[in-house]
Design a protein around this motif. Structure first.
Motif, PDB file in Angstrom:
ATOM      1  N   LYS A   1       6.749   4.255   5.945  1.00  0.00           N
ATOM      2  CA  LYS A   1       5.313   4.357   6.203  1.00  0.00           C
ATOM      3  C   LYS A   1       4.816   3.306   7.194  1.00  0.00           C
ATOM      4  N   ALA A   2       5.635   2.327   7.505  1.00  0.00           N
ATOM      5  CA  ALA A   2       5.204   1.199   8.328  1.00  0.00           C
ATOM      6  C   ALA A   2       4.880   1.577   9.769  1.00  0.00           C
ATOM      7  N   ALA A   3       5.372   2.709  10.248  1.00  0.00           N
ATOM      8  CA  ALA A   3       5.083   3.137  11.622  1.00  0.00           C
ATOM      9  C   ALA A   3       3.774   3.924  11.720  1.00  0.00           C
ATOM     10  N   SER A   4       3.128   4.181  10.601  1.00  0.00           N
ATOM     11  CA  SER A   4       1.879   4.949  10.601  1.00  0.00           C
ATOM     12  C   SER A   4       0.804   4.250  11.433  1.00  0.00           C
ATOM     13  N   PRO A   5       0.146   4.979  12.326  1.00  0.00           N
ATOM     14  CA  PRO A   5      -0.938   4.372  13.105  1.00  0.00           C
ATOM     15  C   PRO A   5      -2.056   3.805  12.224  1.00  0.00           C
ATOM     16  N   ALA A   6      -2.342   4.444  11.101  1.00  0.00           N
ATOM     17  CA  ALA A   6      -3.434   3.978  10.234  1.00  0.00           C
ATOM     18  C   ALA A   6      -3.123   2.619   9.616  1.00  0.00           C
ATOM     19  N   ILE A   7      -1.911   2.418   9.109  1.00  0.00           N
ATOM     20  CA  ILE A   7      -1.579   1.136   8.483  1.00  0.00           C
ATOM     21  C   ILE A   7      -1.459   0.041   9.543  1.00  0.00           C
ATOM     22  N   ARG A   8      -0.957   0.397  10.718  1.00  0.00           N
ATOM     23  CA  ARG A   8      -0.876  -0.580  11.807  1.00  0.00           C
ATOM     24  C   ARG A   8      -2.276  -0.993  12.262  1.00  0.00           C
ATOM     25  N   ALA A   9      -3.188  -0.018  12.325  1.00  0.00           N
ATOM     26  CA  ALA A   9      -4.573  -0.319  12.716  1.00  0.00           C
ATOM     27  C   ALA A   9      -5.246  -1.204  11.676  1.00  0.00           C
TER      28      ALA A   9
ATOM     29  N   ARG B   1      -2.528  -0.695  -9.246  1.00  0.00           N
ATOM     30  CA  ARG B   1      -2.846   0.333  -8.255  1.00  0.00           C
ATOM     31  C   ARG B   1      -4.273   0.857  -8.412  1.00  0.00           C
ATOM     32  N   LEU B   2      -4.998   0.835  -7.306  1.00  0.00           N
ATOM     33  CA  LEU B   2      -6.323   1.448  -7.226  1.00  0.00           C
ATOM     34  C   LEU B   2      -6.278   2.493  -6.130  1.00  0.00           C
ATOM     35  N   ILE B   3      -7.003   3.573  -6.319  1.00  0.00           N
ATOM     36  CA  ILE B   3      -6.943   4.727  -5.424  1.00  0.00           C
ATOM     37  C   ILE B   3      -8.207   4.803  -4.584  1.00  0.00           C
ATOM     38  N   SER B   4      -8.044   5.137  -3.309  1.00  0.00           N
ATOM     39  CA  SER B   4      -9.199   5.327  -2.427  1.00  0.00           C
ATOM     40  C   SER B   4     -10.051   6.484  -2.953  1.00  0.00           C
ATOM     41  N   GLN B   5     -11.302   6.503  -2.565  1.00  0.00           N
ATOM     42  CA  GLN B   5     -12.226   7.536  -3.041  1.00  0.00           C
ATOM     43  C   GLN B   5     -11.732   8.933  -2.687  1.00  0.00           C
ATOM     44  N   ASP B   6     -11.084   9.079  -1.544  1.00  0.00           N
ATOM     45  CA  ASP B   6     -10.597  10.399  -1.138  1.00  0.00           C
ATOM     46  C   ASP B   6      -9.212  10.734  -1.711  1.00  0.00           C
ATOM     47  N   GLY B   7      -8.617   9.805  -2.461  1.00  0.00           N
ATOM     48  CA  GLY B   7      -7.322  10.048  -3.087  1.00  0.00           C
ATOM     49  C   GLY B   7      -6.137   9.995  -2.138  1.00  0.00           C
ATOM     50  N   MET B   8      -6.327   9.503  -0.922  1.00  0.00           N
ATOM     51  CA  MET B   8      -5.265   9.512   0.081  1.00  0.00           C
ATOM     52  C   MET B   8      -4.468   8.212   0.154  1.00  0.00           C
ATOM     53  N   ALA B   9      -4.969   7.138  -0.459  1.00  0.00           N
ATOM     54  CA  ALA B   9      -4.293   5.843  -0.344  1.00  0.00           C
ATOM     55  C   ALA B   9      -4.407   5.070  -1.650  1.00  0.00           C
ATOM     56  N   THR B  10      -3.425   4.190  -1.879  1.00  0.00           N
ATOM     57  CA  THR B  10      -3.454   3.303  -3.045  1.00  0.00           C
ATOM     58  C   THR B  10      -3.159   1.882  -2.586  1.00  0.00           C
TER      59      THR B  10
ATOM     60  N   MET C   1       0.833  -1.178   0.000  1.00  0.00           N
ATOM     61  CA  MET C   1       0.000   0.000   0.000  1.00  0.00           C
ATOM     62  C   MET C   1       0.875   1.238   0.000  1.00  0.00           C
ATOM     63  N   GLY C   2       0.350   2.235  -0.633  1.00  0.00           N
ATOM     64  CA  GLY C   2       0.944   3.558  -0.576  1.00  0.00           C
ATOM     65  C   GLY C   2      -0.111   4.512  -0.029  1.00  0.00           C
ATOM     66  N   PHE C   3       0.339   5.546   0.662  1.00  0.00           N
ATOM     67  CA  PHE C   3      -0.631   6.492   1.218  1.00  0.00           C
ATOM     68  C   PHE C   3       0.063   7.778   1.638  1.00  0.00           C
ATOM     69  N   ARG C   4      -0.744   8.816   1.699  1.00  0.00           N
ATOM     70  CA  ARG C   4      -0.250  10.112   2.172  1.00  0.00           C
ATOM     71  C   ARG C   4      -0.221  10.112   3.691  1.00  0.00           C
ATOM     72  N   ARG C   5       0.580  10.971   4.247  1.00  0.00           N
ATOM     73  CA  ARG C   5       0.738  11.047   5.695  1.00  0.00           C
ATOM     74  C   ARG C   5      -0.596  11.240   6.412  1.00  0.00           C
ATOM     75  N   ALA C   6      -1.511  11.997   5.828  1.00  0.00           N
ATOM     76  CA  ALA C   6      -2.802  12.302   6.462  1.00  0.00           C
ATOM     77  C   ALA C   6      -3.867  11.230   6.201  1.00  0.00           C
ATOM     78  N   ALA C   7      -3.513  10.139   5.545  1.00  0.00           N
ATOM     79  CA  ALA C   7      -4.497   9.089   5.251  1.00  0.00           C
ATOM     80  C   ALA C   7      -5.034   8.489   6.546  1.00  0.00           C
ATOM     81  N   THR C   8      -6.315   8.195   6.530  1.00  0.00           N
ATOM     82  CA  THR C   8      -6.974   7.598   7.684  1.00  0.00           C
ATOM     83  C   THR C   8      -7.120   6.087   7.483  1.00  0.00           C
TER      84      THR C   8
END
Length: 111
Positions: A31-39, A93-102, A1-8
């Motif tokens: 990006k692996a330390a991001s709380p969102a990806i860990r959650a 690659r597919l993009i989330s509806q809000d454009g914050m994650a792939t 996964m790829g994502f922006r810092r502000a991704a939820t």
């Protein structure tokens, strides 16, 4: 996964759902330390695999991602990097509806 810092968590889950789900999550080391990806990994009960993505050839090519990560798609490169040589992308690659994650899906043998 790829994502922006502000991704939820919702952004990540949306991208992954659009791609079709997974047996494990792979994302770049930074990006692996991001709380969102860990959650997301905890919620799905799958391993989170930090990987290197620089230099990995991907079907999708984003000029911005090439400049930042030295690969065409973070999601595709992460999916390929988590698997042994010979892995292949089965869902680009597919993009989330809000454009914050792939998210992208690859098949192959785990490393």
């Amino acid at each position: 996964m790829g994502f922006r810092r502000a991704a939820t968590l919702h952004s990540l889950y949306d991208a992954l759902t659009r791609a079709g789900g997974c047996d494990a999550l792979a994302t770049p080391h930074d990006k692996a330390a991001s709380p969102a990806i860990r959650a997301l990994a905890a919620q799905l009960g799958v391993p989170l695999i930090p990987v290197g993505v620089a230099g990995i050839q991907t079907p999708t090519q984003s000029p911005r991602v090439i400049q930042l990560y030295h690969t065409g798609s973070v999601a595709e490169a992460a999916a390929l990097s988590a698997l042994a040589p010979g892995a292949r992308i089965v869902m680009p690659r597919l993009i989330s509806q809000d454009g914050m994650a792939t998210a992208a899906i690859a098949e192959g043998d785990p490393l």
